[in-house]
Design a protein around this motif. Structure first.
Motif, PDB file in Angstrom:
ATOM      1  N   LEU A  81      53.766  49.963  31.189  1.00 17.26           N
ATOM      2  CA  LEU A  81      54.811  49.288  31.975  1.00 17.26           C
ATOM      3  C   LEU A  81      54.378  47.891  32.408  1.00 17.26           C
ATOM      4  O   LEU A  81      55.204  47.055  32.751  1.00 17.26           O
ATOM      5  N   ILE A  82      53.078  47.647  32.390  1.00 16.40           N
ATOM      6  CA  ILE A  82      52.546  46.354  32.822  1.00 16.40           C
ATOM      7  C   ILE A  82      52.350  45.415  31.626  1.00 16.40           C
ATOM      8  O   ILE A  82      51.694  44.394  31.708  1.00 16.40           O
ATOM      9  N   ALA A  83      52.940  45.739  30.511  1.00 15.46           N
ATOM     10  CA  ALA A  83      52.783  44.932  29.292  1.00 15.46           C
ATOM     11  C   ALA A  83      53.283  43.504  29.478  1.00 15.46           C
ATOM     12  O   ALA A  83      54.299  43.263  30.106  1.00 15.46           O
ATOM     13  N   ASP A  84      52.531  42.581  28.897  1.00 15.10           N
ATOM     14  CA  ASP A  84      52.968  41.190  28.786  1.00 15.10           C
ATOM     15  C   ASP A  84      53.375  41.009  27.322  1.00 15.10           C
ATOM     16  O   ASP A  84      52.557  41.125  26.419  1.00 15.10           O
ATOM     17  N   PHE A  93      47.975  44.216  27.603  1.00 12.37           N
ATOM     18  CA  PHE A  93      47.921  45.074  28.796  1.00 12.37           C
ATOM     19  C   PHE A  93      46.828  44.614  29.753  1.00 12.37           C
ATOM     20  O   PHE A  93      46.380  45.365  30.609  1.00 12.37           O
ATOM     21  N   ILE A  94      46.429  43.367  29.632  1.00  9.77           N
ATOM     22  CA  ILE A  94      45.306  42.840  30.403  1.00  9.77           C
ATOM     23  C   ILE A  94      45.559  42.870  31.915  1.00  9.77           C
ATOM     24  O   ILE A  94      44.630  42.961  32.695  1.00  9.77           O
ATOM     25  N   LYS A  95      46.829  42.814  32.321  1.00  8.53           N
ATOM     26  CA  LYS A  95      47.140  42.801  33.754  1.00  8.53           C
ATOM     27  C   LYS A  95      47.244  44.195  34.359  1.00  8.53           C
ATOM     28  O   LYS A  95      47.384  44.346  35.564  1.00  8.53           O
ATOM     29  N   ALA A  96      47.166  45.224  33.520  1.00 12.12           N
ATOM     30  CA  ALA A  96      47.176  46.596  34.043  1.00 12.12           C
ATOM     31  C   ALA A  96      45.862  46.844  34.772  1.00 12.12           C
ATOM     32  O   ALA A  96      44.796  46.388  34.348  1.00 12.12           O
TER      33      ALA A  96
END
Length: 149
Positions: A81-84, A93-96
């Protein structure tokens, strides 16, 4: 935190062919935790979710909350869900949140939900899960704690 709230008549989750969580009428929640999320984000979302009036009353109007109907909740962690997805076709998914942050916050989220006295079930964090559900309505709402500011 991002949460996809799906009103369901039933839902279940399996890991390695074994059912690890199942509910009847209520919500299936897909929960994504961002690297910047904190307990305040979880608290805000829990209050929104347990008081969300999306269940039909005696006139079939969406006036009742999950607490009003004594519904059940199935929580599934979902870092995707946090995909850029802004650049290219492969999402980042670095911000997950990393597991050392995400697991305690997911556990906190479930504990906060359990204070509603509703039945709370969940999948297994980080596992390959197979989810089945019957979406009721369908009613699906995407919540993001960033909107609380």
């Amino acid at each position: 935190m991002k949460v996809v709230v799906q009103r369901v008549s039933e839902a279940s989750v399996k890991v390695d062919g074994k059912t690890v969580g199942e509910i009847n009428t209520g919500f299936m929640l897909l929960v994504g935790i961002d690297e910047n999320d904190e307990k305040a984000d979880a608290d805000w979302l829990v209050q929104k979710i347990v008081n969300l009036r999306v269940f039909g009353d005696e006139h079939d109007k969406l006036n009742l909350s999950i607490k009003d109907i004594n519904g059940e909740i199935l929580c599934i962690s979902q870092f995707t869900l946090i995909a850029d997805y802004k650049k290219g076709n492969r999402p980042s998914f670095i911000k997950a949140a990393k597991p050392e942050k995400a697991i305690p916050l997911f556990e906190y989220f479930k504990e906060a939900l359990s204070k509603s006295q509703l039945k709370i079930e969940s999948g297994i964090f980080g596992a390959d899960m197979k989810i089945s559900l019957i979406n009721d309505g369908p009613v699906t709402i995407v919540m993001d704690s960033i909107t609380k500011h």
